[in-house]
Design a protein around this motif. Structure first.
Motif, mmCIF file in Angstrom:
data_model
loop_
_atom_site.group_PDB
_atom_site.id
_atom_site.type_symbol
_atom_site.label_atom_id
_atom_site.label_comp_id
_atom_site.label_asym_id
_atom_site.label_seq_id
_atom_site.Cartn_x
_atom_site.Cartn_y
_atom_site.Cartn_z
ATOM 1 N N ILE A 231 0.843 -1.194 0.000
ATOM 2 C CA ILE A 231 0.000 0.000 0.000
ATOM 3 C C ILE A 231 0.882 1.248 0.000
ATOM 4 C CG2 ILE A 231 -1.738 1.313 1.267
ATOM 5 C CD1 ILE A 231 -2.878 -1.209 0.193
ATOM 6 N N ARG A 232 0.685 2.096 -1.017
ATOM 7 C CA ARG A 232 1.417 3.368 -1.073
ATOM 8 C C ARG A 232 0.454 4.548 -1.228
ATOM 9 N NH1 ARG A 232 3.827 0.383 -5.015
ATOM 10 N NH2 ARG A 232 2.905 1.765 -6.571
ATOM 11 N N ASN A 233 -0.532 4.396 -2.103
ATOM 12 C CA ASN A 233 -1.435 5.504 -2.433
ATOM 13 C C ASN A 233 -2.845 5.219 -1.921
ATOM 14 O OD1 ASN A 233 0.664 6.795 -3.950
ATOM 15 N ND2 ASN A 233 0.238 5.362 -5.624
ATOM 16 N N ILE A 234 -3.404 6.182 -1.200
ATOM 17 C CA ILE A 234 -4.713 6.002 -0.574
ATOM 18 C C ILE A 234 -5.608 7.186 -0.922
ATOM 19 C CG2 ILE A 234 -5.949 5.855 1.625
ATOM 20 C CD1 ILE A 234 -3.415 4.636 2.830
ATOM 21 N N MET A 235 -6.869 6.888 -1.216
ATOM 22 C CA MET A 235 -7.867 7.942 -1.397
ATOM 23 C C MET A 235 -8.911 7.809 -0.297
ATOM 24 S SD MET A 235 -10.237 8.928 -4.719
ATOM 25 C CE MET A 235 -8.823 9.512 -5.679
ATOM 26 N N ILE A 236 -9.141 8.915 0.423
ATOM 27 C CA ILE A 236 -10.156 8.972 1.475
ATOM 28 C C ILE A 236 -11.292 9.867 0.986
ATOM 29 C CG2 ILE A 236 -10.672 9.673 3.847
ATOM 30 C CD1 ILE A 236 -7.721 9.202 4.516
ATOM 31 N N VAL A 237 -12.519 9.387 1.115
ATOM 32 C CA VAL A 237 -13.682 10.163 0.694
ATOM 33 C C VAL A 237 -14.455 10.590 1.932
ATOM 34 C CG1 VAL A 237 -15.848 10.116 -0.566
ATOM 35 C CG2 VAL A 237 -13.843 8.959 -1.492
ATOM 36 N N LEU A 288 -14.573 12.047 -12.101
ATOM 37 C CA LEU A 288 -13.700 12.654 -11.095
ATOM 38 C C LEU A 288 -12.644 11.664 -10.611
ATOM 39 C CD1 LEU A 288 -13.061 15.008 -9.044
ATOM 40 C CD2 LEU A 288 -14.499 13.731 -7.446
ATOM 41 N N LEU A 289 -13.076 10.448 -10.351
ATOM 42 C CA LEU A 289 -12.131 9.441 -9.866
ATOM 43 C C LEU A 289 -11.049 9.155 -10.900
ATOM 44 C CD1 LEU A 289 -14.563 6.919 -8.126
ATOM 45 C CD2 LEU A 289 -13.153 8.678 -7.062
ATOM 46 N N LYS A 290 -11.443 9.104 -12.159
ATOM 47 C CA LYS A 290 -10.461 8.861 -13.216
ATOM 48 C C LYS A 290 -9.493 10.039 -13.346
ATOM 49 C CE LYS A 290 -13.144 5.629 -16.037
ATOM 50 N NZ LYS A 290 -13.818 5.382 -17.346
ATOM 51 N N GLU A 291 -10.021 11.270 -13.220
ATOM 52 C CA GLU A 291 -9.160 12.446 -13.282
ATOM 53 C C GLU A 291 -8.125 12.441 -12.156
ATOM 54 O OE1 GLU A 291 -11.557 15.929 -13.174
ATOM 55 O OE2 GLU A 291 -12.568 15.511 -15.103
ATOM 56 N N GLU A 292 -8.513 11.888 -11.009
ATOM 57 C CA GLU A 292 -7.611 11.851 -9.858
ATOM 58 C C GLU A 292 -6.838 10.534 -9.780
ATOM 59 O OE1 GLU A 292 -6.902 14.393 -8.218
ATOM 60 O OE2 GLU A 292 -8.456 15.647 -9.132
ATOM 61 N N ASN A 293 -6.742 9.864 -10.949
ATOM 62 C CA ASN A 293 -5.892 8.664 -11.072
ATOM 63 C C ASN A 293 -6.283 7.553 -10.093
ATOM 64 O OD1 ASN A 293 -4.285 10.020 -13.055
ATOM 65 N ND2 ASN A 293 -3.209 11.061 -11.400
ATOM 66 N N ILE A 294 -7.570 7.204 -10.111
ATOM 67 C CA ILE A 294 -8.046 6.143 -9.244
ATOM 68 C C ILE A 294 -7.335 4.823 -9.541
ATOM 69 C CG2 ILE A 294 -9.958 5.526 -10.790
ATOM 70 C CD1 ILE A 294 -10.021 5.477 -6.927
ATOM 71 N N ASP A 295 -6.876 4.660 -10.782
ATOM 72 C CA ASP A 295 -6.194 3.411 -11.147
ATOM 73 C C ASP A 295 -4.837 3.266 -10.462
ATOM 74 O OD1 ASP A 295 -5.504 5.652 -12.749
ATOM 75 O OD2 ASP A 295 -4.393 4.342 -14.107
ATOM 76 N N GLU A 296 -4.331 4.343 -9.885
ATOM 77 C CA GLU A 296 -3.056 4.289 -9.166
ATOM 78 C C GLU A 296 -3.246 4.096 -7.658
ATOM 79 O OE1 GLU A 296 -0.870 7.802 -10.049
ATOM 80 O OE2 GLU A 296 -0.768 7.401 -12.228
ATOM 81 N N MET A 297 -4.499 4.083 -7.196
ATOM 82 C CA MET A 297 -4.771 3.958 -5.768
ATOM 83 C C MET A 297 -4.699 2.491 -5.332
ATOM 84 S SD MET A 297 -5.218 6.992 -4.604
ATOM 85 C CE MET A 297 -4.193 7.767 -5.873
ATOM 86 N N ASP A 298 -4.051 2.268 -4.213
ATOM 87 C CA ASP A 298 -3.968 0.918 -3.646
ATOM 88 C C ASP A 298 -5.098 0.650 -2.663
ATOM 89 O OD1 ASP A 298 -1.393 0.328 -4.903
ATOM 90 O OD2 ASP A 298 -0.601 1.838 -3.523
ATOM 91 N N ALA A 299 -5.635 1.727 -2.078
ATOM 92 C CA ALA A 299 -6.732 1.571 -1.115
ATOM 93 C C ALA A 299 -7.681 2.754 -1.240
ATOM 94 C CB ALA A 299 -6.188 1.475 0.312
#
Length: 447
Positions: A231-237, A288-299
């Motif tokens: 785990i390196r990249n995390i998105m919190i909503v 929005l998620l695609k613009e914020e590079n959701i494919d690079e998120m690990d969690a």
């Protein structure tokens, strides 16, 4: 033990249900008469329709003979008042639910509520934050609980990979194929929790729970189709209190993005969370998620104040390839439903708070208590005393309850996976998984 619970909301109700199974002497106080009537029809507890912050009401509930007073109403100030008055009137031990994190970590020169007489403070938001941190430390699992200072772990795995080697094998076949001792302690299938035996089979979409040593865990994860992800990249909503606390805590270890729909809050968060990238937008929107590079998120962690938003945004993130998703839900009924449709872990802060409070009731021979998300059962760690019944014979001859299983034994610096011929000794630390109706029977073995 005589226990008074102030507050008949979800925390109080769940706590009363746990304690009622223990045959404790419980009085539940609340101002909502309809809520108390609902609980009276379902639980064997006494109820009192009154304001628990009133000394008269507490005396009516026999506060002077109370072993434990638990203030769990929705109001922090009311809980503090109840805790202080209750202790003054004779309660032996008081536990208070708070929401302000300042009460938990007082700085130099500050006073502590504990100094005023309250014995324990419970913050649901802080519990959820640390639960999220713990889950991220062991990626790919739905639960992770340490026992014996980390010598043994109980981990939960959702069996969704159709090519996972463990699928369609019995426990005996899986142990032989794994090449190591495999110790499953529970299988959750739909709404039912099963204690696995030798002929129990692992099926697709099961939630399986295992006891493992840290060194064996990577192999176990591969065997269950869950190779560990770094785990390196995390998105919190959600910029809720939990979202803010999580971002602050996790930014020290990970690259964190916090998505919040309220523009003014975003400006505020950007100032208060300098290590976190704050984004204004609606996380339910795929663009929005695609613009914020959701494919690079690990969690992906959804902790808004709306359960449906959290569930939907996690499902969107999962469909876009995020490996680990965690959602906060208010409705306990969602825990089973949502996990079955693809979210890795759902957290209910009220359930977490109630389970954490429950630990104080069980202090004694029990060293540690763990609770699994969506599983109506407990994991207990006992220290074996001299002349305990558990030491008299090998495990298979003890007549251990069918609703429980011994998952691991710690003896000094060694950990063991106990089979039928294993004999437990004085001084051992034993990890037991047990269904509610077997708890009292299990405890008798360790008295």
């Amino acid at each position: 033990m005589k226990i008074i619970i102030a507050g008949a909301g979800e925390v109080g109700f769940h706590l009363a249900r746990l304690l009622a199974d223990e045959q404790q002497d419980i009085t539940l106080i609340d101002t909502n008469k309809d809520r108390l009537a609902y609980i009276e029809n379902r639980l064997d507890v006494l109820t009192l329709n009154a304001n628990a912050a009133s000394p008269k009401a507490l005396r009516q509930a026999k506060i002077e003979r109370t072993d434990m007073l638990i203030a769990a109403t929705a109001s922090e100030t009311t809980n503090i008042t109840i805790g202080l008055i209750g202790k003054k009137l004779g309660a032996r031990h008081s536990i208070v639910r708070v929401s302000n994190s300042e009460y938990l970590s007082c700085g130099e020169g500050d006073f502590s509520l504990l100094e005023l007489g309250i014995d324990e403070l419970i913050s649901p938001a802080a519990l959820v934050t640390h639960e999220i941190e713990r889950l991220l430390e062991q990626s790919g699992v739905t639960d992770s609980i340490d026992f014996g200072d980390g010598q043994l772990k109980v981990v939960g795995v959702h069996l969704v990979e159709e090519d996972a080697p463990i699928l369609n094998k019995t426990v005996i076949e899986a142990a032989a194929a794994h090449g190591r001792k495999l110790m499953p302690v529970a299988i959750r299938r739909g709404y039912k929790t099963l204690i696995p035996r030798g002929n129990s089979m692992f099926k697709l979409n099961d939630f399986a729970y295992f006891v493992s040593s840290p060194q064996d865990l990577p192999d176990l994860m591969k065997f269950t189709g869950k190779p560990e992800v770094n785990i390196r990249n995390i998105m919190i909503v959600g910029g809720s209190l939990i979202g803010q606390q999580s971002a602050k805590l996790l930014s020290d270890k990970y690259n964190v993005k916090l998505v919040e729909v309220n523009r003014e809050k975003c400006y505020n968060f950007a100032e208060r969370l300098p290590e976190t990238l704050v984004i204004h937008g609606d996380a339910r929107q795929v663009d929005l998620l695609k613009e914020e590079n959701i494919d690079e998120m690990d969690a992906f962690i959804a902790v808004t104040g709306n359960s449906e938003t959290n569930i939907m945004s996690c499902l969107v993130a999962k469909s876009l390839g995020v490996r680990q998703t965690i959602a906060l839900v208010e409705n306990m009924d969602y825990i089973h439903l949502s996990q079955n449709i693809g979210i890795d872990t759902l957290i209910n802060k009220k359930l977490l708070a109630a389970s954490n409070i429950f630990k104080f009731v069980r202090k004694g021979e029990v060293l540690t208590i763990g609770n699994l998300h969506g599983v109506q059962a407990e994991i207990l760690e006992f220290e074996v005393k001299r002349k305990s019944k558990i030491t008299r014979s090998p495990i298979r001859k003890l007549g251990f309850p069918e609703g429980a299983i011994i998952g691991g034994v710690l003896r000094g610096s060694q950990s063991y996976t106990p089979l039928g011929d294993f004999k437990i000794e004085e001084g051992d630390r034993v990890v037991v998984f047990t269904l509610p109706d077997a708890i009292r029977k299990v405890e008798r073995f360790f008295k």
